[in-house]
Enzyme design. Structure first.
Site, mmCIF file in Angstrom:
data_model
loop_
_atom_site.group_PDB
_atom_site.id
_atom_site.type_symbol
_atom_site.label_atom_id
_atom_site.label_comp_id
_atom_site.label_asym_id
_atom_site.label_seq_id
_atom_site.Cartn_x
_atom_site.Cartn_y
_atom_site.Cartn_z
ATOM 1 N N SER A 26 -1.224 4.164 8.396
ATOM 2 C CA SER A 26 -2.651 4.474 8.369
ATOM 3 C C SER A 26 -3.263 3.530 7.329
ATOM 4 C CB SER A 26 -2.890 5.941 7.993
ATOM 5 O OG SER A 26 -2.292 6.259 6.754
ATOM 6 N N GLU A 28 -6.821 2.398 4.779
ATOM 7 C CA GLU A 28 -8.037 2.856 4.114
ATOM 8 C C GLU A 28 -9.018 1.696 3.958
ATOM 9 O OE1 GLU A 28 -7.977 5.715 0.802
ATOM 10 O OE2 GLU A 28 -8.918 4.118 -0.377
ATOM 11 N N ASP A 120 -15.422 12.089 -8.420
ATOM 12 C CA ASP A 120 -15.861 11.873 -9.803
ATOM 13 C C ASP A 120 -17.331 12.224 -9.935
ATOM 14 O OD1 ASP A 120 -13.348 10.844 -10.649
ATOM 15 O OD2 ASP A 120 -13.852 8.933 -9.689
ATOM 16 N N PHE A 223 -6.869 -1.854 -11.992
ATOM 17 C CA PHE A 223 -6.728 -0.550 -11.344
ATOM 18 C C PHE A 223 -5.633 0.268 -12.031
ATOM 19 C CE2 PHE A 223 -8.261 -2.224 -6.936
ATOM 20 C CZ PHE A 223 -9.567 -2.172 -7.376
ATOM 21 N N HIS A 271 0.425 4.949 3.973
ATOM 22 C CA HIS A 271 -1.028 4.787 3.940
ATOM 23 C C HIS A 271 -1.322 3.512 3.153
ATOM 24 C CE1 HIS A 271 -5.127 6.123 4.402
ATOM 25 N NE2 HIS A 271 -5.346 6.046 3.101
#
Length: 291
Positions: A26, A28, A120, A223, A271
């Protein structure tokens, strides 16, 4: 010795498997009108489509409570694709009534799989009044959604403890979640230990590892710092030795070997966090040889 295999393959004893199972991918995307306007977008989407993805998730992006860029992006992109689109729905910045309206809009688009997240806060020092578990309960009251939730192999930065984080994940499953997708990681054994801990507290449902593709090392490094993710020293050294922080070959091989190593440990669903680099994502996933 292949340097990637040397560092990525876990030291755990491998189990022999008589039947090879298919890998399910999958992907994103994050909503961007610029992405749709790119000339090669349809071509890139067609490449992803050829991999038969289980779904494409669209991250939540909303500058305010009234504008839902995720919904608008899905409404537009549905004209180009024929696979399942799964929106992220966050709840921290919305009232329950606003959430009900958002959920019903997706239902009207025949979308029955969502990723339920707290999100957030747009406001500083906001005291949380609603969490992912509340959103799961609300979703189940409205319709029988298939619900994915977030999981954190290296513990959510705001969690009181690792045990607290695991119990929170179990509570989300008990409330009606169907599967979890993990935060990205780069240490294989971290994921395997996390999977064992989930099993140890009674979580039986699917835990899908999230794989972040390194297309730009400096970006990924930021990140990691922001999300408190361990980045192995050997990965840093590969890029330093290469003297090219945008070396796609390194990123491609890291991702391929992570997926192959996890596959050998009985993981068949992945993913892919694409960062909207669809051609690079296709190159990674189409290059995996399980022989």
């Amino acid at each position: 010795m292949n340097i990637f295999k040397k560092y990525i393959n876990p030291s755990l004893k491998k189990k022999k498997r008589k039947i090879k199972k298919k890998i399910n991918f999958s992907f994103e995307l994050f909503p961007s009108s610029k992405l749709i306007l790119k000339k090669n977008f349809i071509s890139s989407i067609n490449k992803i489509n050829s991999l038969n993805p289980t779904f494409i998730s669209i991250t939540h992006r909303s500058n305010n409570r009234k504008e839902n860029n995720t919904y608008n992006f899905i409404k537009t992109i549905k004209n180009y694709i024929n696979f399942q689109l799964v929106p992220h729905i966050t709840c921290i910045n919305n009232t329950r009534e606003e959430l009900k309206n958002i959920i019903k809009k997706y239902l009207n688009k025949n979308i029955k799989h969502v990723i339920a997240l707290r999100g957030d806060s747009l406001k500083l020092n906001k005291k949380y009044k609603i969490y992912a578990i509340d959103l799961i309960i609300l979703l189940k009251k409205i319709s029988d959604f298939y619900i994915s939730v977030a999981a954190y192999p290296e513990v959510h930065p705001e969690a009181k403890s690792e045990r607290f984080d695991l119990i929170n994940l179990k509570n989300k499953f008990d409330a009606g979640a169907d599967q979890a997708i993990t935060q990205f990681f780069f240490d294989i054994e971290t994921f395997l230990r996390f999977r064992d801990k989930c099993s140890g507290i009674g979580i039986k449902k699917k835990i899908i590892p999230g794989i972040l593709l390194i297309n730009n090392f400096n970006q990924v490094y930021k990140f990691c710092l922001f999300s408190n993710i361990y980045l192995p020293k050997w990965i840093k050294n590969l890029y330093l030795k290469s003297n090219n922080f945008n070396d796609n070959k390194i990123g491609l091989n890291i991702a391929i070997n992570m997926i192959k190593s996890l596959y050998k440990e009985g993981v068949y669903d992945f993913h892919i966090y694409t960062l909207n680099k669809l051609n690079f994502s296709y190159s990674v996933c189409s290059s995996i040889n399980l022989n």
